[in-house]
Design a protein around this motif. Structure first.
Motif, mmCIF file in Angstrom:
data_model
loop_
_atom_site.group_PDB
_atom_site.id
_atom_site.type_symbol
_atom_site.label_atom_id
_atom_site.label_comp_id
_atom_site.label_asym_id
_atom_site.label_seq_id
_atom_site.Cartn_x
_atom_site.Cartn_y
_atom_site.Cartn_z
ATOM 1 N N PHE A 387 0.664 -1.469 0.207
ATOM 2 C CA PHE A 387 -0.249 -0.030 -0.496
ATOM 3 C C PHE A 387 1.058 0.795 0.757
ATOM 4 C CE2 PHE A 387 -1.694 3.165 2.616
ATOM 5 C CZ PHE A 387 -2.921 3.617 1.895
ATOM 6 N N PHE A 388 1.845 1.516 0.963
ATOM 7 C CA PHE A 388 2.855 2.167 1.044
ATOM 8 C C PHE A 388 3.747 2.666 -0.349
ATOM 9 C CE2 PHE A 388 1.842 2.241 5.428
ATOM 10 C CZ PHE A 388 1.102 3.536 5.977
ATOM 11 N N TYR A 389 4.259 1.876 -0.491
ATOM 12 C CA TYR A 389 4.889 1.909 -1.970
ATOM 13 C C TYR A 389 4.198 1.905 -2.637
ATOM 14 C CZ TYR A 389 8.152 -1.270 0.404
ATOM 15 O OH TYR A 389 8.926 -2.268 1.468
ATOM 16 N N MET A 390 2.918 1.609 -3.948
ATOM 17 C CA MET A 390 2.506 2.297 -4.534
ATOM 18 C C MET A 390 1.971 3.537 -4.334
ATOM 19 S SD MET A 390 3.068 -0.053 -6.395
ATOM 20 C CE MET A 390 2.218 0.796 -8.578
ATOM 21 N N GLY A 391 1.414 3.572 -2.863
ATOM 22 C CA GLY A 391 0.907 4.994 -3.088
ATOM 23 C C GLY A 391 1.557 6.309 -3.135
ATOM 24 N N THR A 392 2.772 6.164 -2.351
ATOM 25 C CA THR A 392 4.175 6.912 -2.304
ATOM 26 C C THR A 392 4.719 7.411 -4.117
ATOM 27 O OG1 THR A 392 4.935 6.304 0.089
ATOM 28 C CG2 THR A 392 6.730 7.366 -1.509
ATOM 29 N N ILE A 393 4.922 6.490 -4.603
ATOM 30 C CA ILE A 393 5.037 6.511 -6.363
ATOM 31 C C ILE A 393 3.362 7.935 -6.709
ATOM 32 C CG2 ILE A 393 4.528 5.462 -8.496
ATOM 33 C CD1 ILE A 393 6.100 2.545 -6.979
ATOM 34 N N ARG A 445 17.673 11.861 1.505
ATOM 35 C CA ARG A 445 17.733 10.922 0.572
ATOM 36 C C ARG A 445 17.022 9.582 1.678
ATOM 37 N NH1 ARG A 445 20.256 8.489 -3.588
ATOM 38 N NH2 ARG A 445 19.716 6.087 -4.444
ATOM 39 N N PRO A 446 15.541 9.498 0.682
ATOM 40 C CA PRO A 446 14.098 8.663 1.877
ATOM 41 C C PRO A 446 15.941 6.956 2.189
ATOM 42 C CG PRO A 446 13.768 8.540 -0.479
ATOM 43 C CD PRO A 446 14.795 9.804 -0.336
ATOM 44 N N PRO A 447 15.018 6.646 3.195
ATOM 45 C CA PRO A 447 15.362 4.823 2.715
ATOM 46 C C PRO A 447 15.437 3.826 1.917
ATOM 47 C CG PRO A 447 13.783 4.993 4.420
ATOM 48 C CD PRO A 447 14.026 6.540 3.833
ATOM 49 N N HIS A 448 15.765 3.153 1.535
ATOM 50 C CA HIS A 448 15.378 1.702 0.352
ATOM 51 C C HIS A 448 14.095 1.165 1.279
ATOM 52 C CE1 HIS A 448 15.923 -0.617 -2.435
ATOM 53 N NE2 HIS A 448 15.769 -1.568 -2.174
ATOM 54 N N PRO A 449 12.803 1.165 0.300
ATOM 55 C CA PRO A 449 12.972 1.300 -1.259
ATOM 56 C C PRO A 449 12.763 2.225 -1.713
ATOM 57 C CG PRO A 449 10.913 -0.186 -1.133
ATOM 58 C CD PRO A 449 11.888 0.221 0.632
ATOM 59 N N TYR A 450 11.952 3.128 -1.147
ATOM 60 C CA TYR A 450 11.408 4.440 -1.022
ATOM 61 C C TYR A 450 12.728 5.406 -2.098
ATOM 62 C CZ TYR A 450 7.872 3.282 1.991
ATOM 63 O OH TYR A 450 6.376 2.498 2.802
ATOM 64 N N ASN A 451 14.054 5.170 -1.894
ATOM 65 C CA ASN A 451 14.738 6.053 -2.069
ATOM 66 C C ASN A 451 14.500 6.052 -3.927
ATOM 67 O OD1 ASN A 451 15.933 3.180 -1.784
ATOM 68 N ND2 ASN A 451 17.539 4.435 -2.674
ATOM 69 N N LEU A 452 14.251 4.673 -4.058
ATOM 70 C CA LEU A 452 13.942 4.351 -6.332
ATOM 71 C C LEU A 452 12.760 5.001 -6.701
ATOM 72 C CD1 LEU A 452 14.606 1.055 -5.688
ATOM 73 C CD2 LEU A 452 16.005 1.733 -6.119
#
Length: 497
Positions: A387-393, A445-452
């Motif tokens: 949820f948070f990965y796709m929401g952040t993108i 720089r945000p933590p991995h994987p948010y940095n990607l």
């Protein structure tokens, strides 16, 4: 692939294609347009999860982060509210930017917003699975189900609903959100009563300290945490994608957007304050909030009982479903608008003769979101992280679309002298808030994987720019068709509602 293959044969056979291009049905009223904006934002699902990450970032100041987000979105929404009094189009930002800045910029804004809605749709699948797990386990009929199974069942139902008549869709959205918001409202009233009355489970007291960050919490941290508030508001402009399906759109669409933003701004701030006070603003309370996978359900157990927790989980699951339905409707309308103007294939601009839904565009966005959700599960990603990965993108792409739309509002409304020049301060402040929020998500720089994730979004946006540069015929057709589209001609004076 040449320009003709990318954009279809609209140029060579305009008359024939015009007859095949789908026409959306203008049949929605104000409350139905309001439903799509509220449905995409999904207040219950947003409040059931989106405060967790900010609690880990800014401690007790979660309500402050959401208040910042509400103010920023109020400024951002100005551009959509004002521009939809002039332009009403299925492509939302596609037309709002295309007719104020230019067709290439309009395509770019639509491309960015398409990524937002599609990413949010994948996030909704994960969120449905997350709260579905809690609900089914809580009532004892399915112990620890795999979230992706629940998500796939929901995807089938969601696809069916989104294919249905748009009036049935919007009414379903409003009904689902009304019930789920009512459940949350009951819970937060109980929390406030017990906290103020001194009967909270752990002796929590009422205080407004959550609006004052603790010593050592920088304003940059508040700005970074507010991105989860922006995620909660994502899709507020959804009513703009129903511009060709709403009666009296120059009145009802901007009013729907304004009401949705105002209601959710107040609701989010009150609910986040209730959650912060409910857990407690001391170290233990903040830790409990930040580590909870279902904060509203946990508070329900503490303040009411397990029955209320199950009801809240059910309401959050249905709210996430409603949000997914709204995102599917919004994304399919954006892709429909592009296809109708000849992007990739004009078949994307086809609609169902029975329901009026853009069937091919809907199929594309649904398949893409399902594939992403399944791929994340195969990779071992939890429902919370998915949820948070796709929401952040989605939020990162959304910020770009909002920036471009506010630039269009500045150019058209104020530099074009259609409205008072002093009001230009509103889009300027909106752009400043958006740029700062975007910057804080890139640096530090945000933590991995948010940095990607910024690289994913940048790649998508660069592809959109490349398409408009490599295929100039597409931009020409977009400009021509936008200027001719129903409801997008600029009136000689002030718009009439």
């Amino acid at each position: 692939m040449d320009d003709e293959r990318l954009t279809g044969d609209l140029e060579r056979q305009p008359a024939a294609l015009a007859g095949k291009r789908g026409q959306l049905r203008r049949e929605l009223r104000l409350f139905e347009a309001l439903a799509i904006s509220v449905g995409i934002m999904a207040p219950t699902a947003a409040m059931a999860l989106n405060g967790v990450a900010p609690a880990g970032l800014v401690g007790r100041a979660v309500p402050l982060a959401f208040l910042f987000a509400a103010i920023a979105i109020a400024l951002v929404s100005y551009a959509f509210v004002r521009l939809t009094r002039y332009f009403n189009h299925a492509g939302s930002a596609y037309a709002l930017v295309g007719l104020t800045v230019g067709p290439r910029a309009g395509f770019f804004a639509c491309w960015a917003l398409l990524a937002t809605y599609t990413a949010f749709l994948a996030a909704n699948f994960a969120e449905i699975g997350l709260f579905g797990e809690s609900f089914f386990s809580g009532i004892g009929i399915w112990d620890n189900p795999d979230w992706v199974i629940i998500s796939l069942v929901a995807a089938v139902l969601l696809w069916f609903f989104a294919y249905n008549d748009i009036r049935a869709v919007t009414r379903s959205l409003l009904s689902i959100e009304f019930i789920s918001v009512a459940l949350v409202a009951i819970l937060i009233v109980i929390i406030y009563v017990k906290v103020i009355g001194g009967s909270a489970p752990n002796g929590q007291d009422f205080t407004l300290k959550p609006f004052v960050p603790e010593s050592g919490t920088a304003i940059g941290a508040i700005a970074f945490a507010s991105v989860f508030g922006l995620l909660s508001f994502g899709g507020f402009e959804g009513a703009a994608s129903l511009g060709e399906e709403t009666n009296n759109p120059r009145r009802n669409v901007p009013l729907a957007i304004a009401v949705a933003v105002g209601f959710c701004g107040v609701f989010y701030t009150l609910v986040m304050l209730a959650q912060s006070l409910g857990f407690g603003i001391d170290k233990d309370g903040v830790e409990a909030f930040s580590s909870s996978s279902a904060p509203l359900a946990d508070l329900s157990n503490s303040y009411v009982g397990s029955g209320m927790a199950d009801a809240i989980n059910f309401g959050a699951m249905m709210s996430a479903f409603a949000s997914g339905l709204g995102c599917a409707v919004g994304a399919s309308r954006l892709l429909f608008a592009l296809g109708r103007d000849g992007f990739v294939t004009t078949r994307l601009g086809d609609t169902s003769r029975r329901t009026g839904a853009p069937v091919n565009s809907l199929a594309v966005v649904m398949v893409f979101a399902v594939v992403v959700g399944v791929a994340l599960r195969i990779n071992g990603t939890t429902s919370v992280n998915a949820f948070f990965y796709m929401g952040t993108i989605g939020v990162l792409s959304m910020l770009i679309a909002y920036i471009v739309t506010n630039l269009g509002a500045m150019r058209f409304l104020h530099l074009g002298r259609r409205e008072a020049a002093w009001r230009v301060i509103v889009p300027i402040l909106a752009i400043a808030a958006l740029v700062y929020t975007l910057y804080k998500n890139l640096w530090p720089r945000p933590p991995h994987p948010y940095n990607l994730f910024p690289y994913f979004v940048a790649g998508w946006l660069v592809l959109g720019i490349a398409i408009t540069l490599v295929f100039p015929g597409l931009a020409h057709r977009i400009g021509r068709n936008l200027s001719r589209a129903e409801g997008t001609d600029v009136p000689p004076g002030d718009p009439k509602g």
